[in-house]
Design a protein around this motif. Structure first.
Motif, PDB file in Angstrom:
ATOM      1  N   ARG A  43       0.834  -1.210   0.000  1.00 58.17           N
ATOM      2  CA  ARG A  43       0.000   0.000   0.000  1.00 58.17           C
ATOM      3  C   ARG A  43       0.864   1.253   0.000  1.00 58.17           C
ATOM      4  NH1 ARG A  43      -2.549  -2.871   3.998  1.00 58.17           N
ATOM      5  NH2 ARG A  43      -4.390  -3.926   3.265  1.00 58.17           N
ATOM      6  N   LYS A  44       1.893   1.254   0.837  1.00 58.29           N
ATOM      7  CA  LYS A  44       2.795   2.414   0.911  1.00 58.29           C
ATOM      8  C   LYS A  44       3.532   2.608  -0.408  1.00 58.29           C
ATOM      9  CE  LYS A  44       3.496   2.263   5.887  1.00 58.29           C
ATOM     10  NZ  LYS A  44       4.438   1.972   6.983  1.00 58.29           N
ATOM     11  N   ASP A  45       4.026   1.533  -0.991  1.00 56.11           N
ATOM     12  CA  ASP A  45       4.729   1.622  -2.277  1.00 56.11           C
ATOM     13  C   ASP A  45       3.793   2.167  -3.356  1.00 56.11           C
ATOM     14  OD1 ASP A  45       7.004   0.581  -1.085  1.00 56.11           O
ATOM     15  OD2 ASP A  45       6.784  -1.410  -1.980  1.00 56.11           O
ATOM     16  N   PHE A  46       2.543   1.717  -3.345  1.00 52.86           N
ATOM     17  CA  PHE A  46       1.581   2.175  -4.332  1.00 52.86           C
ATOM     18  C   PHE A  46       1.313   3.673  -4.165  1.00 52.86           C
ATOM     19  CE2 PHE A  46      -2.951   2.448  -5.831  1.00 52.86           C
ATOM     20  CZ  PHE A  46      -2.646   2.364  -7.183  1.00 52.86           C
ATOM     21  N   GLN A  47       1.206   4.131  -2.921  1.00 54.70           N
ATOM     22  CA  GLN A  47       0.994   5.554  -2.680  1.00 54.70           C
ATOM     23  C   GLN A  47       2.169   6.387  -3.210  1.00 54.70           C
ATOM     24  OE1 GLN A  47      -1.721   7.142  -1.724  1.00 54.70           O
ATOM     25  NE2 GLN A  47      -2.751   5.165  -1.621  1.00 54.70           N
ATOM     26  N   VAL A  48       3.382   5.903  -3.007  1.00 53.05           N
ATOM     27  CA  VAL A  48       4.573   6.592  -3.525  1.00 53.05           C
ATOM     28  C   VAL A  48       4.507   6.665  -5.047  1.00 53.05           C
ATOM     29  CG1 VAL A  48       7.084   6.406  -3.806  1.00 53.05           C
ATOM     30  CG2 VAL A  48       6.038   6.058  -1.552  1.00 53.05           C
ATOM     31  N   MET A  49       4.127   5.572  -5.691  1.00 57.61           N
ATOM     32  CA  MET A  49       4.026   5.557  -7.159  1.00 57.61           C
ATOM     33  C   MET A  49       2.949   6.528  -7.640  1.00 57.61           C
ATOM     34  SD  MET A  49       4.622   1.606  -8.283  1.00 57.61           S
ATOM     35  CE  MET A  49       3.806   0.767  -6.938  1.00 57.61           C
ATOM     36  N   LYS A  50       1.794   6.521  -6.977  1.00 59.13           N
ATOM     37  CA  LYS A  50       0.722   7.436  -7.375  1.00 59.13           C
ATOM     38  C   LYS A  50       1.164   8.895  -7.219  1.00 59.13           C
ATOM     39  CE  LYS A  50      -3.144   6.615  -5.282  1.00 59.13           C
ATOM     40  NZ  LYS A  50      -4.389   6.145  -4.643  1.00 59.13           N
ATOM     41  N   GLU A  51       1.867   9.181  -6.148  1.00 57.70           N
ATOM     42  CA  GLU A  51       2.360  10.538  -5.921  1.00 57.70           C
ATOM     43  C   GLU A  51       3.370  10.931  -6.993  1.00 57.70           C
ATOM     44  OE1 GLU A  51       2.595  14.286  -4.129  1.00 57.70           O
ATOM     45  OE2 GLU A  51       1.115  12.696  -3.962  1.00 57.70           O
ATOM     46  N   GLY A  52       4.211  10.017  -7.381  1.00 49.62           N
ATOM     47  CA  GLY A  52       5.183  10.275  -8.440  1.00 49.62           C
ATOM     48  C   GLY A  52       4.500  10.592  -9.756  1.00 49.62           C
ATOM     49  N   VAL A  53       3.441   9.869 -10.070  1.00 57.14           N
ATOM     50  CA  VAL A  53       2.688  10.125 -11.307  1.00 57.14           C
ATOM     51  C   VAL A  53       2.003  11.476 -11.213  1.00 57.14           C
ATOM     52  CG1 VAL A  53       0.695   9.385 -12.672  1.00 57.14           C
ATOM     53  CG2 VAL A  53       2.372   7.691 -11.875  1.00 57.14           C
ATOM     54  N   ARG A  54       1.446  11.759 -10.060  1.00 55.16           N
ATOM     55  CA  ARG A  54       0.739  13.042  -9.879  1.00 55.16           C
ATOM     56  C   ARG A  54       1.692  14.203 -10.085  1.00 55.16           C
ATOM     57  NH1 ARG A  54      -0.015  17.026  -6.648  1.00 55.16           N
ATOM     58  NH2 ARG A  54       1.309  16.326  -4.976  1.00 55.16           N
ATOM     59  N   LYS A  55       2.920  14.095  -9.534  1.00 53.13           N
ATOM     60  CA  LYS A  55       3.900  15.180  -9.656  1.00 53.13           C
ATOM     61  C   LYS A  55       4.483  15.268 -11.057  1.00 53.13           C
ATOM     62  CE  LYS A  55       5.378  15.441  -4.870  1.00 53.13           C
ATOM     63  NZ  LYS A  55       6.512  15.265  -3.942  1.00 53.13           N
ATOM     64  N   GLY A  56       4.437  14.135 -11.762  1.00 54.20           N
ATOM     65  CA  GLY A  56       4.950  14.115 -13.136  1.00 54.20           C
ATOM     66  C   GLY A  56       6.405  14.017 -13.136  1.00 54.20           C
TER      67      GLY A  56
END
Length: 56
Positions: A43-56
């Protein structure tokens, strides 16, 4: 254990499990962590990935 995707699929079919279940079982065995601990890490890894995509 498996050495390639064909063996993984065969193991899933033989054990009547989904591939993700086999992978989580393998992680439990290798890491000696509980299923809950592994899922929390995921879950934590997925949140990091989603945040990375959001920031671009």
């Amino acid at each position: 254990m498996f050495r390639n995707i064909a063996e993984l699929v065969a193991q899933a079919e033989e054990s009547d499990k989904k591939i993700y279940e086999i992978m989580i079982d393998q992680e439990i065995e290798e890491s000696e962590k509980s299923k809950e601990e592994i899922l929390e890490i995921m879950r934590k890894d997925f949140q990091v990935m989603k945040e990375g995509v959001r920031k671009g």
